[in-house]
Scaffold this motif. Structure first.
Motif, PDB file in Angstrom:
ATOM      1  N   ARG A  64      -2.480 -11.919  -0.349  1.00  0.00           N
ATOM      2  CA  ARG A  64      -3.918 -12.082  -0.098  1.00  0.00           C
ATOM      3  C   ARG A  64      -4.338 -13.538  -0.277  1.00  0.00           C
ATOM      4  O   ARG A  64      -5.036 -14.107   0.572  1.00  0.00           O
ATOM      5  N   ALA A  95     -10.205  -8.376   4.694  1.00  0.00           N
ATOM      6  CA  ALA A  95     -10.825  -7.169   4.128  1.00  0.00           C
ATOM      7  C   ALA A  95      -9.764  -6.149   3.708  1.00  0.00           C
ATOM      8  O   ALA A  95      -9.862  -5.536   2.634  1.00  0.00           O
ATOM      9  N   LEU A  96      -8.740  -5.974   4.521  1.00  0.00           N
ATOM     10  CA  LEU A  96      -7.689  -5.024   4.184  1.00  0.00           C
ATOM     11  C   LEU A  96      -6.854  -5.510   2.997  1.00  0.00           C
ATOM     12  O   LEU A  96      -6.388  -4.695   2.185  1.00  0.00           O
ATOM     13  N   ALA A 117      -7.187   6.098  -1.245  1.00  0.00           N
ATOM     14  CA  ALA A 117      -7.674   4.808  -0.738  1.00  0.00           C
ATOM     15  C   ALA A 117      -6.529   3.987  -0.163  1.00  0.00           C
ATOM     16  O   ALA A 117      -6.666   3.376   0.904  1.00  0.00           O
ATOM     17  N   THR A 167      -6.022   2.681   3.656  1.00  0.00           N
ATOM     18  CA  THR A 167      -5.804   1.246   3.894  1.00  0.00           C
ATOM     19  C   THR A 167      -4.483   1.020   4.608  1.00  0.00           C
ATOM     20  O   THR A 167      -4.392   0.201   5.529  1.00  0.00           O
ATOM     21  N   GLU A 226      -8.111  -7.189   0.526  1.00  0.00           N
ATOM     22  CA  GLU A 226      -8.973  -6.858  -0.615  1.00  0.00           C
ATOM     23  C   GLU A 226      -8.872  -5.370  -0.958  1.00  0.00           C
ATOM     24  O   GLU A 226      -8.737  -5.004  -2.130  1.00  0.00           O
ATOM     25  N   HIS A 227      -8.913  -4.515   0.052  1.00  0.00           N
ATOM     26  CA  HIS A 227      -8.799  -3.071  -0.194  1.00  0.00           C
ATOM     27  C   HIS A 227      -7.453  -2.723  -0.828  1.00  0.00           C
ATOM     28  O   HIS A 227      -7.376  -1.876  -1.720  1.00  0.00           O
ATOM     29  N   THR A 228      -6.405  -3.384  -0.364  1.00  0.00           N
ATOM     30  CA  THR A 228      -5.071  -3.118  -0.909  1.00  0.00           C
ATOM     31  C   THR A 228      -4.998  -3.514  -2.376  1.00  0.00           C
ATOM     32  O   THR A 228      -4.546  -2.721  -3.217  1.00  0.00           O
ATOM     33  N   ARG A 284      -4.827   1.689   8.250  1.00  0.00           N
ATOM     34  CA  ARG A 284      -5.538   0.594   8.920  1.00  0.00           C
ATOM     35  C   ARG A 284      -4.642  -0.633   9.072  1.00  0.00           C
ATOM     36  O   ARG A 284      -4.674  -1.315  10.098  1.00  0.00           O
ATOM     37  N   HIS A 321      -7.427  -3.987  -4.529  1.00  0.00           N
ATOM     38  CA  HIS A 321      -8.323  -3.175  -5.344  1.00  0.00           C
ATOM     39  C   HIS A 321      -7.734  -1.779  -5.552  1.00  0.00           C
ATOM     40  O   HIS A 321      -7.811  -1.235  -6.662  1.00  0.00           O
ATOM     41  N   GLY A 322      -7.160  -1.214  -4.499  1.00  0.00           N
ATOM     42  CA  GLY A 322      -6.543   0.110  -4.632  1.00  0.00           C
ATOM     43  C   GLY A 322      -5.400   0.098  -5.630  1.00  0.00           C
ATOM     44  O   GLY A 322      -5.255   1.021  -6.446  1.00  0.00           O
ATOM     45  N   ALA A 326       0.836  -1.212   0.000  1.00  0.00           N
ATOM     46  CA  ALA A 326       0.000   0.000   0.000  1.00  0.00           C
ATOM     47  C   ALA A 326       0.864   1.253   0.000  1.00  0.00           C
ATOM     48  O   ALA A 326       0.612   2.201  -0.762  1.00  0.00           O
TER      49      ALA A 326
END
Length: 139
Positions: free
Chosen positions: A71, A93-94, A123, A127, A96-98, A130, A100-101, A36
Motif C-alpha cells: 500500500r 482504496a482496495l 470483508a 475485497t 486500504e480495505h485490505t 474486487r 483494514h480487513g 486478502a
C-alpha cells in the motif's frame, strides 16, 4: 519482512507511461489479492480452532505488514497522466480495505472474538473479489 522489502523495491521508481503504471497497479493488486486471500484462509483456520492463537496472530501480522508495504509503495507512484487517476484511486482504496480487513482480523484473533474474525473474513473475501477484477482488468 524480506517480502515487504522486495515488494517495495519492485514498485519504486518513476512511471513514465500509462501502460507502465497499469503494470505497477496490476502487480500491487496481485500482491494485495494474495494478502486478502491469505487472510481469508487464516480466518478459516481460526474459526475452526486448527491453530494456536500466537501462530495466527503472527501469521496475520506478517500478512498485514506485507500488505501495508505494498500500500505504501503504490501510494508513492504518481500516475503519469490523468488517464491513470481512476486506476490509482481504485487500487488505493482496495489497498486500504485490505489492510483494514487484516487489522480487524488480527485484533479479532488476538481477542478470541470469532464474530469479529467472521466479519473480517467477509470483508477480505469481498475485497479479494474486487482485487481479482482489477488484476484481470489490468493485464
Amino acid at each position: 519482512m524480506a517480502l515487504s522489502l522486495l515488494l517495495v523495491a519492485g514498485c519504486a521508481g518513476p512511471v513514465r507511461t500509462d501502460a507502465g503504471y497499469r503494470e505497477k497497479a496490476n502487480q500491487s493488486a496481485l500482491h494485495l489479492l494474495s494478502a486478502a486471500r491469505t487472510g481469508v484462509a487464516l480466518a478459516d483456520i481460526a474459526r475452526k480452532g486448527d491453530a494456536f492463537t500466537p501462530y495466527l496472530e503472527t501469521s496475520v501480522g506478517d500478512v498485514e505488514d506485507d500488505a501495508l508495504a505494498v500500500r505504501s509503495s503504490f501510494a508513492t507512484l504518481q500516475p503519469p497522466t490523468p488517464v491513470s487517476d481512476p486506476l490509482r484511486a481504485r487500487v488505493d482504496a482496495l489497498a486500504e480495505h485490505t489492510t483494514h480487513g487484516l487489522a480487524h482480523l488480527r485484533i479479532g484473533v488476538r481477542r478470541g472474538d470469532m464474530d469479529a474474525v467472521a466479519r473480517a473474513r467477509a470483508a477480505l473475501l469481498l475485497t479479494g473479489d474486487r482485487l481479482d477484477r482489477v488484476v484481470e482488468g489490468t493485464r
